[in-house]
Design a protein around this motif. Structure first.
Motif, PDB file in Angstrom:
ATOM      1  N   ASN A  58       0.880  -1.164   0.000  1.00 43.11           N
ATOM      2  CA  ASN A  58       0.000   0.000   0.000  1.00 43.11           C
ATOM      3  C   ASN A  58       0.917   1.213   0.000  1.00 43.11           C
ATOM      4  N   GLY A  59       1.251   1.699  -1.195  1.00 45.74           N
ATOM      5  CA  GLY A  59       2.219   2.793  -1.288  1.00 45.74           C
ATOM      6  C   GLY A  59       3.583   2.348  -0.812  1.00 45.74           C
ATOM      7  N   ARG A  60       4.119   3.062   0.179  1.00 43.19           N
ATOM      8  CA  ARG A  60       5.440   2.718   0.707  1.00 43.19           C
ATOM      9  C   ARG A  60       5.383   1.609   1.753  1.00 43.19           C
ATOM     10  N   LEU A  61       4.204   1.115   2.038  1.00 43.30           N
ATOM     11  CA  LEU A  61       4.038   0.069   3.038  1.00 43.30           C
ATOM     12  C   LEU A  61       3.915  -1.292   2.360  1.00 43.30           C
ATOM     13  N   THR A  62       4.573  -2.275   2.958  1.00 43.96           N
ATOM     14  CA  THR A  62       4.474  -3.649   2.491  1.00 43.96           C
ATOM     15  C   THR A  62       4.311  -4.548   3.702  1.00 43.96           C
ATOM     16  N   ALA A  63       3.356  -5.464   3.625  1.00 44.54           N
ATOM     17  CA  ALA A  63       3.132  -6.385   4.732  1.00 44.54           C
ATOM     18  C   ALA A  63       3.081  -7.802   4.199  1.00 44.54           C
ATOM     19  N   GLN A  64       3.474  -8.734   5.036  1.00 44.42           N
ATOM     20  CA  GLN A  64       3.472 -10.129   4.633  1.00 44.42           C
ATOM     21  C   GLN A  64       2.816 -10.989   5.713  1.00 44.42           C
ATOM     22  N   PHE A  65       2.066 -11.972   5.246  1.00 48.16           N
ATOM     23  CA  PHE A  65       1.442 -12.991   6.093  1.00 48.16           C
ATOM     24  C   PHE A  65       2.428 -14.143   6.153  1.00 48.16           C
ATOM     25  N   GLY A  66       2.980 -14.438   7.319  1.00 51.28           N
ATOM     26  CA  GLY A  66       3.997 -15.458   7.448  1.00 51.28           C
ATOM     27  C   GLY A  66       3.521 -16.831   6.999  1.00 51.28           C
ATOM     28  N   ILE A  67       4.428 -17.607   6.443  1.00 48.80           N
ATOM     29  CA  ILE A  67       4.087 -18.931   5.919  1.00 48.80           C
ATOM     30  C   ILE A  67       3.561 -19.851   7.012  1.00 48.80           C
ATOM     31  N   SER A  72       3.549 -11.982  11.164  1.00 53.64           N
ATOM     32  CA  SER A  72       3.340 -11.037  10.073  1.00 53.64           C
ATOM     33  C   SER A  72       4.348  -9.904  10.216  1.00 53.64           C
ATOM     34  N   PHE A  73       4.701  -9.307   9.079  1.00 54.45           N
ATOM     35  CA  PHE A  73       5.708  -8.257   9.059  1.00 54.45           C
ATOM     36  C   PHE A  73       5.154  -7.041   8.327  1.00 54.45           C
ATOM     37  N   LEU A  74       5.550  -5.852   8.787  1.00 56.70           N
ATOM     38  CA  LEU A  74       5.214  -4.611   8.100  1.00 56.70           C
ATOM     39  C   LEU A  74       6.495  -3.846   7.858  1.00 56.70           C
ATOM     40  N   ASN A  75       6.705  -3.454   6.622  1.00 50.76           N
ATOM     41  CA  ASN A  75       7.854  -2.637   6.265  1.00 50.76           C
ATOM     42  C   ASN A  75       7.382  -1.308   5.716  1.00 50.76           C
ATOM     43  N   ILE A  76       8.087  -0.248   6.085  1.00 48.60           N
ATOM     44  CA  ILE A  76       7.835   1.089   5.551  1.00 48.60           C
ATOM     45  C   ILE A  76       9.122   1.543   4.892  1.00 48.60           C
TER      46      ILE A  76
END
Lengths: 113, 113
Positions: A58-67, A72-76
């Motif tokens: 979402n724009g500069r935000l990236t999130a991942q649902f762990g395997i 879960s992780f959120l990166n900005i």
């Protein structure tokens, strides 16, 4: 009750730096959500994740649902001063109520211009 | 589009006085509704949720109560406030047709003196 371990509790960074935060649990979640709360306001939904391994931006935000479905992780990327606030993860617990979310305790982000 | 309103925005009440906080949702029907309290320590504590008119589930024993007199109206009440009731009260809604995303209102800052 079930807990989400959100880390770090707080971060102080320089404008332009990338940010990473995460939530972990010993339990499995069906859905992961990330919220941002500005001071004195209600949390705003940033990203929703529904499948293990899913990566959503979402724009500069990236999130991942762990395997494993337990994290879960959120990166900005390239942080800016308006990124300041508290970031919460939340999840819907597998086998839990369809109506309730489990929330992390939040990551307080401060961005130095 | 859906919107959620809360009032009042801020409230200062003496110990022992009654309380009534109101939350209304527009643009959706039969939502699930939630009351949370957020203390200074940042975590979100679920107080009550409702899946329909007159249906209230309480999460935490306390001197607060909730009511849902109309489909899109959720009220948080107390007969006698305690100092420990101070905090930031957030109302949220989610779709009654499924989906785990919760959307928060702007909040009410309550100070009990």
């Amino acid at each position: 009750g079930q807990q989400l371990n959100q880390s770090p509790q707080s971060m102080f960074i320089q404008e332009g730096e990338d940010v990473s935060m995460n939530c972990t649990s010993s339990s499995i979640f069906n859905t992961w959500l990330w919220y941002k709360q500005d001071p004195g306001e209600g949390p705003v939904l940033l990203i929703a994740l529904y499948k293990a391994g899913e990566l959503t931006s979402n724009g500069r935000l990236t999130a991942q649902f762990g395997i494993t479905r337990k994290d879960s992780f959120l990166n900005i990327s390239a942080s800016i001063p308006s990124d300041v606030g508290i970031y919460f993860c939340a999840g819907q617990l597998k086998g839990g109520s369809n109506y309730k979310l489990t929330f992390g305790k939040g990551t307080l982000l401060t961005v130095n211009p | 589009s859906q919107t959620i309103h809360q009032w009042p925005a801020t409230l200062v009440q003496p110990v022992g006085s009654p309380l009534s906080l109101e939350c209304t949702v527009e643009g959706t029907s039969n939502p699930n509704l939630y009351w949370y309290r957020q203390a200074a320590g940042r975590g979100l504590q679920l107080l009550f949720y409702s899946v329909g008119i007159g249906q209230i589930s309480s999460e935490v024993p306390q001197n607060l109560s909730a009511s849902r007199p109309q489909d899109r109206q959720f009220i948080l009440s107390s007969k006698k406030l305690l100092l420990s009731d101070s905090g930031f009260y957030l109302c949220a809604w989610s779709s009654g047709q499924g989906g785990y995303e919760q959307y928060f209102g702007p909040g009410t800052r309550l100070t009990v003196t």
